[in-house]
Design a protein around this motif. Structure first.
Motif, PDB file in Angstrom:
ATOM      1  N   ASN A  42      10.394   0.671  -0.038  1.00  0.00           N
ATOM      2  CA  ASN A  42       9.886  -0.498   0.830  1.00  0.00           C
ATOM      3  C   ASN A  42       9.809  -1.608  -0.153  1.00  0.00           C
ATOM      4  O   ASN A  42       9.921  -2.794  -0.006  1.00  0.00           O
ATOM      5  CB  ASN A  42       8.369  -0.398   1.026  1.00  0.00           C
ATOM      6  CG  ASN A  42       8.340   0.334   2.533  1.00  0.00           C
ATOM      7  OD1 ASN A  42       9.094   0.324   3.470  1.00  0.00           O
ATOM      8  ND2 ASN A  42       7.070   1.147   2.642  1.00  0.00           N
ATOM      9  N   SER A  76       8.201   5.429   6.469  1.00  0.00           N
ATOM     10  CA  SER A  76       7.222   5.017   5.732  1.00  0.00           C
ATOM     11  C   SER A  76       7.411   3.524   5.351  1.00  0.00           C
ATOM     12  O   SER A  76       6.491   2.739   4.961  1.00  0.00           O
ATOM     13  CB  SER A  76       6.633   5.512   4.321  1.00  0.00           C
ATOM     14  OG  SER A  76       7.966   6.323   3.872  1.00  0.00           O
ATOM     15  N   ARG A  77       8.645   2.802   5.973  1.00  0.00           N
ATOM     16  CA  ARG A  77       8.814   1.500   5.837  1.00  0.00           C
ATOM     17  C   ARG A  77       7.638   0.821   6.571  1.00  0.00           C
ATOM     18  O   ARG A  77       7.155   1.383   7.744  1.00  0.00           O
ATOM     19  CB  ARG A  77      10.302   0.882   6.595  1.00  0.00           C
ATOM     20  CG  ARG A  77      11.482   1.624   6.068  1.00  0.00           C
ATOM     21  CD  ARG A  77      12.764   1.135   6.821  1.00  0.00           C
ATOM     22  NE  ARG A  77      13.764   1.696   5.922  1.00  0.00           N
ATOM     23  CZ  ARG A  77      14.854   1.423   6.495  1.00  0.00           C
ATOM     24  NH1 ARG A  77      15.318   0.421   7.500  1.00  0.00           N
ATOM     25  NH2 ARG A  77      16.180   2.085   5.769  1.00  0.00           N
ATOM     26  N   THR A  78       7.468  -0.479   6.121  1.00  0.00           N
ATOM     27  CA  THR A  78       6.119  -1.133   6.611  1.00  0.00           C
ATOM     28  C   THR A  78       6.670  -1.884   8.028  1.00  0.00           C
ATOM     29  O   THR A  78       7.849  -2.185   8.194  1.00  0.00           O
ATOM     30  CB  THR A  78       5.460  -2.266   5.862  1.00  0.00           C
ATOM     31  OG1 THR A  78       6.527  -2.811   5.477  1.00  0.00           O
ATOM     32  CG2 THR A  78       4.995  -1.272   4.681  1.00  0.00           C
ATOM     33  N   ASN A  79       5.755  -2.276   8.680  1.00  0.00           N
ATOM     34  CA  ASN A  79       6.166  -2.978  10.015  1.00  0.00           C
ATOM     35  C   ASN A  79       6.714  -4.324   9.820  1.00  0.00           C
ATOM     36  O   ASN A  79       7.468  -4.832  10.562  1.00  0.00           O
ATOM     37  CB  ASN A  79       4.567  -3.437  10.688  1.00  0.00           C
ATOM     38  CG  ASN A  79       4.974  -3.297  12.305  1.00  0.00           C
ATOM     39  OD1 ASN A  79       5.813  -2.431  12.867  1.00  0.00           O
ATOM     40  ND2 ASN A  79       4.219  -4.265  13.026  1.00  0.00           N
ATOM     41  N   GLU A  80       6.646  -4.751   8.577  1.00  0.00           N
ATOM     42  CA  GLU A  80       7.447  -6.208   8.394  1.00  0.00           C
ATOM     43  C   GLU A  80       8.835  -5.848   8.060  1.00  0.00           C
ATOM     44  O   GLU A  80       9.734  -6.761   8.189  1.00  0.00           O
ATOM     45  CB  GLU A  80       6.795  -6.705   6.858  1.00  0.00           C
ATOM     46  CG  GLU A  80       7.230  -5.956   5.713  1.00  0.00           C
ATOM     47  CD  GLU A  80       6.444  -6.618   4.477  1.00  0.00           C
ATOM     48  OE1 GLU A  80       7.162  -7.515   3.779  1.00  0.00           O
ATOM     49  OE2 GLU A  80       5.211  -6.084   4.052  1.00  0.00           O
ATOM     50  N   GLY A 102       5.132   3.064   9.038  1.00  0.00           N
ATOM     51  CA  GLY A 102       4.031   3.262   8.515  1.00  0.00           C
ATOM     52  C   GLY A 102       3.619   4.702   8.291  1.00  0.00           C
ATOM     53  O   GLY A 102       2.347   5.134   7.947  1.00  0.00           O
TER      54      GLY A 102
END
Length: 141
Positions: A42, A76-80, A102
């Motif tokens: 990320n 696990s990449r964030t929502n952004e 997430g």
């Protein structure tokens, strides 16, 4: 992009259980980074624009999709990073039903669920899955 699969509602001893897929359909929950492409943390989102999919992953997952299996990417990449992730999947031709952002980071997580969960560790090559007997941890009865 997604094919619809009819869920079955089962009963056991008069108790309704959560809907389940037909026995011949699997519900795949698949990581992205380090599993279908290089591991892009990320903290280095600019690498998402240039990384390429692993060819065997793309071919195998799209085959499973065409066979009617459910494909959900879980990252696990964030929502952004959702838009760039969806664009990356589309650009490279991945067929899928859903995308969850997430996922816990760190890799040593333990999934507890009221449904049977099967886990397969990716070790560098996507192929059809085979059955293998292994030891698992379960709750005491």
């Amino acid at each position: 992009m997604s094919k619809k699969v009819k869920l079955q509602t089962l009963e056991k001893d008069g108790e309704k259980l959560s809907p389940v897929l037909p026995k011949h359909i699997k519900n795949y929950l698949i990581d992205i980074d380090g599993t279908v492409t290089e591991d892009v943390p990320n903290e280095e989102p600019e690498r998402m624009a240039t990384c390429k999919p692993f060819p065997d992953a793309l071919a195998t997952l799209n085959k499973w999709y065409e066979e009617g299996h459910q494909i959900c990417f879980f990252t696990s990449r964030t929502n952004e990073h959702r838009k760039v992730t969806e664009a990356w999947l589309k650009t490279h031709g991945f067929k899928y039903h859903s995308l969850l952002m997430g996922k816990p980071r760190g890799g040593n997580y333990h999934w507890i669920d009221n449904h049977l969960v099967r886990a397969t560790r990716y070790k560098g090559k996507f192929t059809d899955l085979i059955e293998k007997k292994v030891t698992i941890e379960v709750f005491e009865e």
